[in-house]
Design a protein around this motif. Structure first.
Motif, mmCIF file in Angstrom:
data_model
loop_
_atom_site.group_PDB
_atom_site.id
_atom_site.type_symbol
_atom_site.label_atom_id
_atom_site.label_comp_id
_atom_site.label_asym_id
_atom_site.label_seq_id
_atom_site.Cartn_x
_atom_site.Cartn_y
_atom_site.Cartn_z
ATOM 1 N N LEU A 38 1.811 -5.489 47.414
ATOM 2 C CA LEU A 38 2.648 -5.945 46.306
ATOM 3 C C LEU A 38 3.980 -5.221 46.184
ATOM 4 O O LEU A 38 4.772 -5.533 45.311
ATOM 5 N N GLN A 39 4.238 -4.251 47.057
ATOM 6 C CA GLN A 39 5.500 -3.520 46.992
ATOM 7 C C GLN A 39 6.535 -4.202 47.894
ATOM 8 O O GLN A 39 6.507 -4.038 49.112
ATOM 9 N N SER A 49 6.467 1.928 38.664
ATOM 10 C CA SER A 49 6.583 0.870 37.660
ATOM 11 C C SER A 49 5.320 0.015 37.648
ATOM 12 O O SER A 49 4.819 -0.364 36.577
ATOM 13 N N GLN A 50 4.782 -0.289 38.825
ATOM 14 C CA GLN A 50 3.559 -1.082 38.901
ATOM 15 C C GLN A 50 2.367 -0.302 38.339
ATOM 16 O O GLN A 50 1.504 -0.869 37.659
ATOM 17 N N GLU A 105 2.521 -0.507 34.666
ATOM 18 C CA GLU A 105 2.054 -1.813 34.194
ATOM 19 C C GLU A 105 0.529 -1.855 34.133
ATOM 20 O O GLU A 105 -0.055 -2.398 33.196
ATOM 21 N N SER A 130 8.936 -6.150 30.099
ATOM 22 C CA SER A 130 7.506 -6.061 30.380
ATOM 23 C C SER A 130 6.691 -6.760 29.296
ATOM 24 O O SER A 130 6.659 -6.325 28.148
#
Length: 203
Positions: free
Chosen positions: A51-52, A68-69, A72, A141
């Motif tokens: 996912l990066q 950041s992920q 989240e 977000s």
């Protein structure tokens, strides 16, 4: 019920299944699997590590993106725990509600620790790739908005960016219009006979 098609690859899960596997393996551990290894079938680690998707070649961007992920995920986990605490408070299960609240405190420690993973980055280093993020901002977000609403900080204008995304907007609107954890605590105290101002009960 979990309907994930990958669930069967996690077996064996019962004592009989484990015993049959041990017999088939002559007591040796299983080291080969027909498809995904059970760990990946459950954690989806291979998916997480796919996912990066960086926008630049700057090596610092990877830290910013992955942390950041991670944040989240912590937002989502904290929301999960707060919803459980709300449910228990509504059911007058005060002592039981303390367990998810204790976990929230630990999750927030992890969230703060994630921020520290970026303390090496100076503004100049951030600006090496910031322009490529365009209008993207952490203020967008949706999960952070859920977290705010669950804790009682409710600003209706904050969900406007999601109005064209009903799958995101509608759950946000539901949390905005639902009692917060604070409201559930106030309602519980009122049910227990504590005298509280009407403005608190009719927020």
């Amino acid at each position: 019920m979990n309907t994930d098609l990958q669930t069967p690859t996690i077996r064996p899960t019962t004592a009989a299944e484990r015993e049959a596997r041990a017999v088939a393996n002559a007591g040796e551990p299983t080291v080969e699997f027909r498809d995904r290894v059970p760990y990946d079938a459950y954690v989806h680690a291979s998916t997480l590590h796919s996912l990066q998707q960086r926008l630049t070649d700057d090596p610092g961007e990877m830290s910013f993106l992955m942390i950041s992920q991670i944040m989240e995920l912590y937002f989502g986990l904290t929301c999960f725990e707060l919803r459980e605490a709300k449910r228990l408070m509504r059911a007058d299960a005060v002592w039981e509600a303390l367990a998810p609240l204790r976990r929230v405190a630990l999750h927030l420690e992890g969230l703060n620790a994630a921020w520290r993973g970026l303390r090496w980055m100076t503004p100049a280093e951030f600006n090496q790739f910031r322009d490529q993020l365009g209008e993207g901002s952490g203020f967008q977000s949706a999960m952070y908005r859920h977290l705010e609403f669950l804790l009682g900080l409710k600003t209706p204008s904050m969900i406007r960016p999601f109005r064209r995304l009903p799958e995101i907007y509608e759950p946000l609107l539901a949390d905005l219009q639902s009692p917060s954890l604070w409201d559930e605590v106030i309602a519980l105290l009122a049910r227990r006979g504590y005298p509280l101002p009407a403005e608190l009960l009719d927020r």
